[in-house]
Every structure is written in structure tokens, then in C-alpha cells.
Design an enzyme around this catalytic site. Structure first.
Site, PDB file in Angstrom:
ATOM      1  N   PRO A  11       0.786  -1.233   0.000  1.00 48.51           N
ATOM      2  CA  PRO A  11       0.000   0.000   0.000  1.00 48.51           C
ATOM      3  C   PRO A  11       0.820   1.287   0.000  1.00 48.51           C
ATOM      4  O   PRO A  11       1.869   1.363   0.647  1.00 48.51           O
ATOM      5  CB  PRO A  11      -0.825  -0.101   1.292  1.00 48.51           C
ATOM      6  CG  PRO A  11      -0.117  -1.104   2.127  1.00 48.51           C
ATOM      7  CD  PRO A  11       0.534  -2.059   1.183  1.00 48.51           C
ATOM      8  N   ASN A  12       0.292   2.246  -0.739  1.00 44.25           N
ATOM      9  CA  ASN A  12       0.822   3.619  -0.831  1.00 44.25           C
ATOM     10  C   ASN A  12       2.090   3.747  -1.671  1.00 44.25           C
ATOM     11  O   ASN A  12       2.556   4.861  -1.911  1.00 44.25           O
ATOM     12  CB  ASN A  12       1.042   4.235   0.562  1.00 44.25           C
ATOM     13  CG  ASN A  12      -0.246   4.294   1.357  1.00 44.25           C
ATOM     14  OD1 ASN A  12      -1.226   4.856   0.887  1.00 44.25           O
ATOM     15  ND2 ASN A  12      -0.270   3.697   2.527  1.00 44.25           N
ATOM     16  N   ARG A  19       5.143  11.095  -2.324  1.00 41.42           N
ATOM     17  CA  ARG A  19       4.893  10.738  -0.916  1.00 41.42           C
ATOM     18  C   ARG A  19       6.181  10.883  -0.097  1.00 41.42           C
ATOM     19  O   ARG A  19       7.171  10.194  -0.371  1.00 41.42           O
ATOM     20  CB  ARG A  19       4.420   9.281  -0.864  1.00 41.42           C
ATOM     21  CG  ARG A  19       4.283   8.719   0.527  1.00 41.42           C
ATOM     22  CD  ARG A  19       4.141   7.194   0.482  1.00 41.42           C
ATOM     23  NE  ARG A  19       3.978   6.665   1.819  1.00 41.42           N
ATOM     24  CZ  ARG A  19       4.258   5.416   2.160  1.00 41.42           C
ATOM     25  NH1 ARG A  19       4.700   4.563   1.262  1.00 41.42           N
ATOM     26  NH2 ARG A  19       4.095   5.014   3.400  1.00 41.42           N
ATOM     27  N   TYR A  24      11.401   8.797   1.262  1.00 47.54           N
ATOM     28  CA  TYR A  24      11.391   7.764   0.218  1.00 47.54           C
ATOM     29  C   TYR A  24      12.028   8.192  -1.103  1.00 47.54           C
ATOM     30  O   TYR A  24      12.098   7.405  -2.033  1.00 47.54           O
ATOM     31  CB  TYR A  24       9.945   7.309  -0.036  1.00 47.54           C
ATOM     32  CG  TYR A  24       9.296   6.684   1.176  1.00 47.54           C
ATOM     33  CD1 TYR A  24       9.832   5.533   1.753  1.00 47.54           C
ATOM     34  CD2 TYR A  24       8.162   7.236   1.757  1.00 47.54           C
ATOM     35  CE1 TYR A  24       9.257   4.962   2.873  1.00 47.54           C
ATOM     36  CE2 TYR A  24       7.572   6.668   2.882  1.00 47.54           C
ATOM     37  CZ  TYR A  24       8.120   5.535   3.436  1.00 47.54           C
ATOM     38  OH  TYR A  24       7.557   4.960   4.544  1.00 47.54           O
ATOM     39  N   ASN A  75       8.073  -5.665  -1.376  1.00 45.49           N
ATOM     40  CA  ASN A  75       8.044  -4.550  -0.424  1.00 45.49           C
ATOM     41  C   ASN A  75       6.614  -4.503   0.110  1.00 45.49           C
ATOM     42  O   ASN A  75       5.727  -3.938  -0.531  1.00 45.49           O
ATOM     43  CB  ASN A  75       8.409  -3.221  -1.090  1.00 45.49           C
ATOM     44  CG  ASN A  75       8.426  -2.080  -0.082  1.00 45.49           C
ATOM     45  OD1 ASN A  75       7.990  -2.236   1.058  1.00 45.49           O
ATOM     46  ND2 ASN A  75       8.935  -0.923  -0.504  1.00 45.49           N
ATOM     47  N   ALA A  78       3.285  -0.961   4.591  1.00 44.79           N
ATOM     48  CA  ALA A  78       2.743  -0.972   5.960  1.00 44.79           C
ATOM     49  C   ALA A  78       2.282  -2.359   6.400  1.00 44.79           C
ATOM     50  O   ALA A  78       2.287  -2.667   7.610  1.00 44.79           O
ATOM     51  CB  ALA A  78       1.598   0.028   6.066  1.00 44.79           C
ATOM     52  N   GLU A  99      12.498  -9.818   1.241  1.00 41.24           N
ATOM     53  CA  GLU A  99      11.748  -8.637   1.724  1.00 41.24           C
ATOM     54  C   GLU A  99      12.625  -7.405   1.526  1.00 41.24           C
ATOM     55  O   GLU A  99      13.809  -7.424   1.881  1.00 41.24           O
ATOM     56  CB  GLU A  99      11.429  -8.821   3.204  1.00 41.24           C
ATOM     57  CG  GLU A  99      10.783  -7.606   3.854  1.00 41.24           C
ATOM     58  CD  GLU A  99      10.656  -7.772   5.378  1.00 41.24           C
ATOM     59  OE1 GLU A  99      10.935  -8.870   5.903  1.00 41.24           O
ATOM     60  OE2 GLU A  99      10.288  -6.776   6.032  1.00 41.24           O
ATOM     61  N   HIS A 101      12.768  -2.892   1.644  1.00 39.35           N
ATOM     62  CA  HIS A 101      12.193  -1.591   1.989  1.00 39.35           C
ATOM     63  C   HIS A 101      13.099  -0.501   1.459  1.00 39.35           C
ATOM     64  O   HIS A 101      14.332  -0.640   1.505  1.00 39.35           O
ATOM     65  CB  HIS A 101      12.059  -1.440   3.509  1.00 39.35           C
ATOM     66  CG  HIS A 101      11.206  -2.494   4.115  1.00 39.35           C
ATOM     67  ND1 HIS A 101       9.832  -2.450   4.069  1.00 39.35           N
ATOM     68  CD2 HIS A 101      11.531  -3.654   4.728  1.00 39.35           C
ATOM     69  CE1 HIS A 101       9.342  -3.531   4.652  1.00 39.35           C
ATOM     70  NE2 HIS A 101      10.355  -4.281   5.057  1.00 39.35           N
ATOM     71  N   ARG A 108      13.682   4.119  12.233  1.00 43.37           N
ATOM     72  CA  ARG A 108      12.477   4.960  12.236  1.00 43.37           C
ATOM     73  C   ARG A 108      11.648   4.705  13.498  1.00 43.37           C
ATOM     74  O   ARG A 108      12.194   4.329  14.531  1.00 43.37           O
ATOM     75  CB  ARG A 108      11.693   4.692  10.944  1.00 43.37           C
ATOM     76  CG  ARG A 108      12.520   5.018   9.687  1.00 43.37           C
ATOM     77  CD  ARG A 108      11.743   4.796   8.414  1.00 43.37           C
ATOM     78  NE  ARG A 108      10.566   5.665   8.345  1.00 43.37           N
ATOM     79  CZ  ARG A 108       9.602   5.531   7.420  1.00 43.37           C
ATOM     80  NH1 ARG A 108       9.679   4.578   6.510  1.00 43.37           N
ATOM     81  NH2 ARG A 108       8.569   6.348   7.423  1.00 43.37           N
TER      82      ARG A 108
HETATM   83  C1  DQA Z   1       8.382   0.906   3.512  1.00 46.11           C
HETATM   84  C2  DQA Z   1       8.530   1.053   5.043  1.00 46.11           C
HETATM   85  C3  DQA Z   1       7.193   0.818   5.729  1.00 46.11           C
HETATM   86  O1  DQA Z   1       7.357   0.984   7.132  1.00 46.11           O
HETATM   87  C4  DQA Z   1       6.171   1.830   5.250  1.00 46.11           C
HETATM   88  O2  DQA Z   1       4.921   1.554   5.824  1.00 46.11           O
HETATM   89  C5  DQA Z   1       6.081   1.906   3.766  1.00 46.11           C
HETATM   90  C6  DQA Z   1       7.297   1.825   2.974  1.00 46.11           C
HETATM   91  C7  DQA Z   1       9.687   1.230   2.777  1.00 46.11           C
HETATM   92  O3  DQA Z   1       9.810   0.850   1.621  1.00 46.11           O
HETATM   93  O4  DQA Z   1      10.573   1.902   3.352  1.00 46.11           O
HETATM   94  O5  DQA Z   1       5.007   2.138   3.208  1.00 46.11           O
HETATM   95  O6  DQA Z   1       8.055  -0.443   3.235  1.00 46.11           O
END
Ligand code: DQA
Length: 144
Positions: A11-12, A19, A24, A75, A78, A99, A101, A108
Site C-alpha cells: 500500500p501507498n 509521498r 522515500y 516490499n 505498511a 523482503e 524496503h 524509524r
Molecule cells: C516501507 C517502510 C514501511 O514501514 C512503510 O509503511 C512503507 C514503505 C519502505 O519501503 O521503506 O510504506 O516499506
């Protein structure tokens, strides 16, 4: 036939570029897709690159990867920190999963330090911005 790596995004991540650019970066998800395809092609793999804001859709795609792909880079965004469903879906895979990120989730908020995905992933890469994707693909291929 070229083997395929699934690269799934939670998501997002469709909002990348606008964003929280301080967190990011300004690279868009489309830019990242291009980078992922180039890296995979260099290594002899094709990429199936997808993003969803919906947990169940991600579960469906992880299951699809299990029957059609050589490996998975994900990835989970959240859902990393909340999803037993993603944990179970990845646990059920017979293919390797990495996995990734963009940000260093350990530097964080405390709630980002826990991942439901890490215990069932072959490895984790975080903190390298868009390069986490290319590093993730290289790490995955080293397991194939
Ligand atoms: C994320 C890190 C997560 O904590 C966050 O909710 C994201 C992006 C990252 O790529 O750094 O949406 O996965």
C-alpha cells in the site's frame, strides 16, 4: 522460456515520487519498475511488477508467484508490520522470497522495527532507496 521474478509492492507505494520525498526519495514506482526490469534482464530473468493497496490482492499474487515464478521480491509496505496473512502466504511458498524496503525501517518509529514478513523471508534488504529493489533482485538470484 525466460524465468520470471515477481516484484510485489504494498500500500501507498503507488504514491512514490510525491509521498514523503525526504523519507522515500523522488523516484517514482514506474522508475523503479524500469530499474528492476533492467537488473533482472542483465541476470537473465523477466519481471512481473505489481502494486496493490489491498492485502488480499497481495495474498493472491504471492500464491500466483508460488505456481508461476522462480522467486519473489516484495516490499509489503505498511502490511510488513501488521499482516499475518502475508506471513502465512510467504511461509507457504516453495520459492525463495526477499523482503525489501526503501527506508531503513530500524532507524524509524519503533512500530516499523517489527516485521511479520522477515521470519519467513530468505533475507531482508532495507535502507538503500530505489536500489533496495535492484539489490533485492540480485540477492534473490543468488538463491536461485
Ligand atoms: C516501507 C517502510 C514501511 O514501514 C512503510 O509503511 C512503507 C514503505 C519502505 O519501503 O521503506 O510504506 O516499506
Amino acid at each position: 522460456m525466460t524465468k520470471t521474478i515477481f516484484v510485489l509492492n504494498g500500500p501507498n507505494l503507488n504514491l512514490l515520487g510525491t509521498r514523503e520525498p525526504d523519507q522515500y526519495g523522488k523516484t517514482t514506482l514506474a522508475d523503479i519498475e524500469t530499474m528492476a526490469r533492467e537488473t533482472a534482464r542483465e541476470l537473465g530473468y523477466a519481471v512481473e511488477f505489481r502494486q496493490s493497496n489491498h492485502e488480499g490482492v497481495l495474498v493472491d499474487w504471492i500464491q500466483e508467484a508460488g505456481t508461476t515464478a522462480a522467486g519473489l521480491v516484495i516490499n509489503p509496505a505498511a502490511y510488513t508490520h501488521t499482516s499475518v496473512a502475508l506471513h502465512d502466504a510467504i511461509r507457504a511458498l516453495a520459492i525463495p522470497a526477499v523482503e525489501i524496503h526503501l527506508s531503513n525501517v530500524h532507524a524509524r518509529e519503533a512500530f516499523r522495527a517489527h516485521s511479520y514478513v522477515s521470519p519467513v523471508a530468505d533475507g531482508v534488504i532495507c535502507g538503500f532507496g530505489a536500489h533496495s529493489y535492484t539489490l533485492g533482485i540480485r540477492a534473490l538470484v543468488s538463491k536461485l
